[in-house]
Each structure stands twice: as C-alpha cells, then as structure tokens.
Design a protein around this motif. Sequence first.
Motif, PDB file in Angstrom:
ATOM      1  N   PHE A  72      -0.031  34.580 -33.298  1.00 36.59           N
ATOM      2  CA  PHE A  72       0.983  35.333 -32.553  1.00 36.59           C
ATOM      3  C   PHE A  72       1.454  34.525 -31.347  1.00 36.59           C
ATOM      4  O   PHE A  72       2.653  34.396 -31.098  1.00 36.59           O
ATOM      5  CB  PHE A  72       0.377  36.677 -32.111  1.00 36.59           C
ATOM      6  N   ARG A  73       0.514  33.937 -30.631  1.00 32.90           N
ATOM      7  CA  ARG A  73       0.857  33.129 -29.452  1.00 32.90           C
ATOM      8  C   ARG A  73       1.555  31.831 -29.839  1.00 32.90           C
ATOM      9  O   ARG A  73       2.536  31.425 -29.203  1.00 32.90           O
ATOM     10  CB  ARG A  73      -0.396  32.833 -28.637  1.00 32.90           C
ATOM     11  N   ASP A  74       1.060  31.166 -30.879  1.00 39.51           N
ATOM     12  CA  ASP A  74       1.666  29.905 -31.327  1.00 39.51           C
ATOM     13  C   ASP A  74       3.093  30.117 -31.820  1.00 39.51           C
ATOM     14  O   ASP A  74       3.971  29.293 -31.566  1.00 39.51           O
ATOM     15  CB  ASP A  74       0.829  29.260 -32.432  1.00 39.51           C
ATOM     16  N   VAL A  78       7.587  28.640 -30.619  1.00 40.45           N
ATOM     17  CA  VAL A  78       8.684  28.105 -31.419  1.00 40.45           C
ATOM     18  C   VAL A  78       9.997  28.629 -30.845  1.00 40.45           C
ATOM     19  O   VAL A  78      10.131  29.828 -30.581  1.00 40.45           O
ATOM     20  CB  VAL A  78       8.541  28.519 -32.910  1.00 40.45           C
ATOM     21  N   SER A  79      10.945  27.742 -30.652  1.00 36.48           N
ATOM     22  CA  SER A  79      12.244  28.115 -30.095  1.00 36.48           C
ATOM     23  C   SER A  79      12.890  29.233 -30.922  1.00 36.48           C
ATOM     24  O   SER A  79      12.992  29.141 -32.139  1.00 36.48           O
ATOM     25  CB  SER A  79      13.152  26.883 -30.076  1.00 36.48           C
ATOM     26  N   GLY A  80      13.296  30.303 -30.254  1.00 31.40           N
ATOM     27  CA  GLY A  80      13.975  31.403 -30.929  1.00 31.40           C
ATOM     28  C   GLY A  80      13.058  32.458 -31.521  1.00 31.40           C
ATOM     29  O   GLY A  80      13.527  33.414 -32.134  1.00 31.40           O
ATOM     30  N   VAL A  81      11.751  32.310 -31.344  1.00 36.79           N
ATOM     31  CA  VAL A  81      10.803  33.291 -31.889  1.00 36.79           C
ATOM     32  C   VAL A  81      10.172  34.063 -30.737  1.00 36.79           C
ATOM     33  O   VAL A  81       9.597  33.482 -29.830  1.00 36.79           O
ATOM     34  CB  VAL A  81       9.702  32.609 -32.738  1.00 36.79           C
ATOM     35  N   GLY A  82      10.302  35.375 -30.813  1.00 35.26           N
ATOM     36  CA  GLY A  82       9.700  36.238 -29.799  1.00 35.26           C
ATOM     37  C   GLY A  82       8.612  37.098 -30.413  1.00 35.26           C
ATOM     38  O   GLY A  82       8.212  36.913 -31.572  1.00 35.26           O
ATOM     39  N   ALA A  83       8.153  38.058 -29.646  1.00 35.61           N
ATOM     40  CA  ALA A  83       7.059  38.929 -30.087  1.00 35.61           C
ATOM     41  C   ALA A  83       7.429  39.709 -31.351  1.00 35.61           C
ATOM     42  O   ALA A  83       6.596  39.884 -32.245  1.00 35.61           O
ATOM     43  CB  ALA A  83       6.681  39.889 -28.968  1.00 35.61           C
ATOM     44  N   LYS A  84       8.665  40.165 -31.447  1.00 36.98           N
ATOM     45  CA  LYS A  84       9.083  40.974 -32.603  1.00 36.98           C
ATOM     46  C   LYS A  84       8.956  40.168 -33.902  1.00 36.98           C
ATOM     47  O   LYS A  84       8.424  40.658 -34.900  1.00 36.98           O
ATOM     48  CB  LYS A  84      10.517  41.462 -32.399  1.00 36.98           C
ATOM     49  N   ILE A  85       9.427  38.937 -33.900  1.00 39.93           N
ATOM     50  CA  ILE A  85       9.340  38.100 -35.103  1.00 39.93           C
ATOM     51  C   ILE A  85       7.889  37.709 -35.376  1.00 39.93           C
ATOM     52  O   ILE A  85       7.438  37.692 -36.518  1.00 39.93           O
ATOM     53  CB  ILE A  85      10.244  36.856 -34.983  1.00 39.93           C
ATOM     54  N   ALA A  86       7.129  37.419 -34.309  1.00 42.67           N
ATOM     55  CA  ALA A  86       5.717  37.062 -34.491  1.00 42.67           C
ATOM     56  C   ALA A  86       4.956  38.214 -35.135  1.00 42.67           C
ATOM     57  O   ALA A  86       4.123  38.005 -36.035  1.00 42.67           O
ATOM     58  CB  ALA A  86       5.091  36.684 -33.148  1.00 42.67           C
ATOM     59  N   LEU A  87       5.243  39.460 -34.720  1.00 42.21           N
ATOM     60  CA  LEU A  87       4.607  40.625 -35.349  1.00 42.21           C
ATOM     61  C   LEU A  87       5.043  40.765 -36.805  1.00 42.21           C
ATOM     62  O   LEU A  87       4.241  41.124 -37.668  1.00 42.21           O
ATOM     63  CB  LEU A  87       4.938  41.903 -34.575  1.00 42.21           C
ATOM     64  N   THR A 111      11.636  32.575 -45.259  1.00 42.29           N
ATOM     65  CA  THR A 111      12.833  33.388 -44.999  1.00 42.29           C
ATOM     66  C   THR A 111      12.736  34.775 -45.633  1.00 42.29           C
ATOM     67  O   THR A 111      13.548  35.648 -45.313  1.00 42.29           O
ATOM     68  CB  THR A 111      14.119  32.692 -45.482  1.00 42.29           C
ATOM     69  N   ARG A 112      11.765  34.994 -46.498  1.00 44.36           N
ATOM     70  CA  ARG A 112      11.572  36.340 -47.068  1.00 44.36           C
ATOM     71  C   ARG A 112      10.856  37.275 -46.091  1.00 44.36           C
ATOM     72  O   ARG A 112      10.811  38.480 -46.307  1.00 44.36           O
ATOM     73  CB  ARG A 112      10.806  36.258 -48.394  1.00 44.36           C
ATOM     74  N   ILE A 113      10.313  36.727 -45.016  1.00 46.11           N
ATOM     75  CA  ILE A 113       9.694  37.552 -43.973  1.00 46.11           C
ATOM     76  C   ILE A 113      10.832  38.125 -43.121  1.00 46.11           C
ATOM     77  O   ILE A 113      11.707  37.383 -42.678  1.00 46.11           O
ATOM     78  CB  ILE A 113       8.726  36.718 -43.112  1.00 46.11           C
ATOM     79  N   PRO A 114      10.848  39.449 -42.896  1.00 50.33           N
ATOM     80  CA  PRO A 114      11.942  40.063 -42.126  1.00 50.33           C
ATOM     81  C   PRO A 114      12.132  39.422 -40.757  1.00 50.33           C
ATOM     82  O   PRO A 114      11.168  39.166 -40.043  1.00 50.33           O
ATOM     83  CB  PRO A 114      11.490  41.524 -41.973  1.00 50.33           C
ATOM     84  N   GLY A 115      13.402  39.125 -40.434  1.00 52.72           N
ATOM     85  CA  GLY A 115      13.728  38.560 -39.131  1.00 52.72           C
ATOM     86  C   GLY A 115      13.755  37.046 -39.080  1.00 52.72           C
ATOM     87  O   GLY A 115      14.147  36.471 -38.067  1.00 52.72           O
ATOM     88  N   ILE A 116      13.343  36.394 -40.158  1.00 55.88           N
ATOM     89  CA  ILE A 116      13.320  34.929 -40.164  1.00 55.88           C
ATOM     90  C   ILE A 116      14.445  34.401 -41.050  1.00 55.88           C
ATOM     91  O   ILE A 116      14.460  34.637 -42.259  1.00 55.88           O
ATOM     92  CB  ILE A 116      11.966  34.388 -40.661  1.00 55.88           C
TER      93      ILE A 116
END
Length: 195
Positions: A72-74, A78-87, A111-116
């Motif tokens: 989650f922290r790593d 990544v540029s453009g990735v916040g907590a919502k995408i990490a979750l 890309t099949r993971i929602p938000g990516i």
Amino acid sequence: MIGRLKGILIHKAPPWLVLDVHGVGYELEAPMSTFYDLPEVGREVFLFTHYAQKDDGVALYGFLREAERRLFRDLQKVSGVGAKIALAVLSGTSVDQFARLVQAGDIAALTRIPGIGKKTAERMVVELRDRAADLAGGAVAASAAMPGDPLGEAITALQALGYKPAEAERMAKKAAGEGDTAETIIRKALQSALR
C-alpha cells in the motif's frame, strides 16, 4: 503515528470497519483482502495501520498483514497513484500475484484492476519492478511477524535494517534457538553476519 491496533471489531461494512481499543472507536478503511479474513463482529483483531494526513482531514487504513501495508505504501510512491488506487490493487489481487504481474510486465492484467489505466500500469511496472521480488518474498516473512512470535519479529526487524526478505528469513532461522526472544535472535543473526 499509529502503527498498529489491537481491539474488538465492532462494525464492518466494506471498505470501513470500526475497532474498539479500550473504549476508543477507531474508524479504518481497509482493502477487501483484509475484509475476507476478518473475524466476526465482537471478536478481537490485530491490524497493521497506515496513518495519512490529507488536505481535508486524516485517514487511517488497516491491514491484517504487514506485506499488504508495505505494498500500500510502495504503490503510493508511484506517480499518479493514491490511497484509492492502492486499496483497489489490494482488493483485486494478492501481494504475491501483484509482484508476479509487475515482474512479468503484464500491463494488460494490471489494467483489469479498477482505477488503473495503461499509463498507470506502465509506471507501476517501471517504478516497482526492482522491488517486486522483495514484495513477493516479504509477504511470507512479514506475515509471520505476529505479536508473540519471536522468529517473525526478528525477520521483520532484520528487513527493517535493510536485509532482503529471503536473506532476513534465512539469517533469523539459522540463529534461532529454542526459547530465544526476538532480541536474542536478532543479536545472534547480526553477529553471525559479521563473521
């Protein structure tokens, strides 16, 4: 900073859960990977946490496994990735599976993971590829670090000192003796490494 909580689970409704710790109710947001393994309401649970200060307040995130919190922290580095995408990543894939996708450079699967989207997936591969082996290896070692488990605590401590997960696990297992505390295992492992 709040690093972990141990208390009674009093409410769970994805993505939110409430943990009662000595009369204080902590509201945490958690990935589905944590929700799948939570006990029933009214039971005790131990969670690794991540405290985040945002523009509009603070947030507390909860994870059953240290490897999930580390990913989650790593991911947020990544540029453009916040907590919502990490979750979303942790809700859609395991730490080991994510590490394998990154090592393989499997943009289509990511890309099949929602938000990516494609660009975010490409950045993840580029920025996390070097760490993917640590993520995969660390999932087993770090999940062993439950309170009261001296070997697991020693492995996690050695990783915090900069040793790779597989190396930390090998060192700790070699140094561990019957009835040793985590501190004793760490001391013996470090002395052995210096020889």
